[in-house]
Motif scaffolding. Structure first.
Motif: not given
Length: 189
Positions: A154-159, A163-177, A181-187
Motif C-alpha cells: 500500500v505504501a509503495k502504491f500510494l507513494s 513518516v506517513t508509512k510509519d503512521q499507517y503501520s500503527r493503525l488498527l482495524k477500524g482506523q485508516g488514512l 491531494g497532499n493531505r493525509t488525515i487519520p480517521t
C-alpha cells in the motif's frame, strides 16, 4: 434455430451450433427481458455468491451488469455513484477494466462517480491501471490493521513518505488514512 436445423447437413452450421447453442440452453437468460427498474435510486448487483470456479458464468454476469449500467445512462444525466466491491474480480477481465476506466475518465462529465474497493492495490498493478486510477481518483482511503507485507504494498502504491508509512503501520482495524491531494488525515470508522 437455423444452425440447429441445418447442423446435420452443413458443417459450418454444425460448428456454429456447437459454439453458440449454449445461448439457447445454459445462457437462455441472456435472451429474456429484464424486469430490473434502472431508474431506481439504488441498484445492487451482488455477485458474491458466484465463485470463480463456476466457469464463465461470473464473466457473463459482469458483462450483463455493465450493459445494464450503460443502458441507464443512454440519453440521461442522472446523478449516479457506482461502488465496486472486490474490484480485483472485475480487473481480471480486460473488457470490464476498460469500461471502469472509461467511467473513471469521463464519468464526472456525465454525473457519474466511481468508488473502487480492493483489499490489495497489487490487483490494480497487475491489471496495469494503477497510475491511471491514482491520476483520476480524488480521495483514497487506506484502512489499517494490515500485515507488514500489505503495508509495504500500500505504501509503495500510494507513494507514501516514510513518516506517513510509519503512521499507517500503527493503525488498527477500524482506523485508516484519508488521502486527499497532499493531505493525509487519520480517521476512525
Amino acid at each position: 434455430q437455423i444452425w440447429e436445423s441445418e447442423k446435420e447437413t452443413n458443417l459450418s452450421a454444425k460448428a456454429l451450433w456447437n459454439k453458440g447453442s449454449a445461448i439457447m440452453t445454459n445462457w437462455a437468460y441472456l435472451n429474456q427481458q429484464s424486469n430490473i427498474d434502472l431508474t431506481n435510486n439504488l441498484l445492487v448487483f451482488d455477485t458474491s455468491g458466484m465463485k470463480e470456479s463456476s466457469g464463465n458464468l461470473q464473466e457473463a454476469f459482469n458483462i450483463i451488469i455493465i450493459k445494464m449500467i450503460s443502458k441507464r445512462f443512454q440519453g440521461s444525466n442522472i446523478p449516479t455513484d457506482i461502488f465496486v466491491d472486490e474490484a480485483r474480480v472485475f480487473f481480471q477481465d480486460k473488457y470490464i477494466t476498460q469500461f471502469l476506466m472509461k467511467i473513471l475518465h469521463e464519468g464526472r462529465s456525465a454525473n457519474i462517480g466511481l468508488a473502487l474497493f480492493t483489499q490489495n492495490p497489487a490487483d490494480l498493478m497487475k491489471a496495469g491501471i494503477s497510475d491511471e486510477v491514482l491520476g483520476n481518483v480524488g480521495v483514497v482511503i487506506a484502512f489499517g490493521g494490515m500485515s507488514s507485507i500489505n503495508i509495504d504494498i500500500v505504501a509503495k502504491f500510494l507513494s507514501m513518505s516514510e513518516v506517513t508509512k510509519d503512521q499507517y503501520s500503527r493503525l488498527l482495524k477500524g482506523q485508516g488514512l484519508v488521502m486527499y491531494g497532499n493531505r493525509t488525515i487519520p480517521t476512525s470508522f
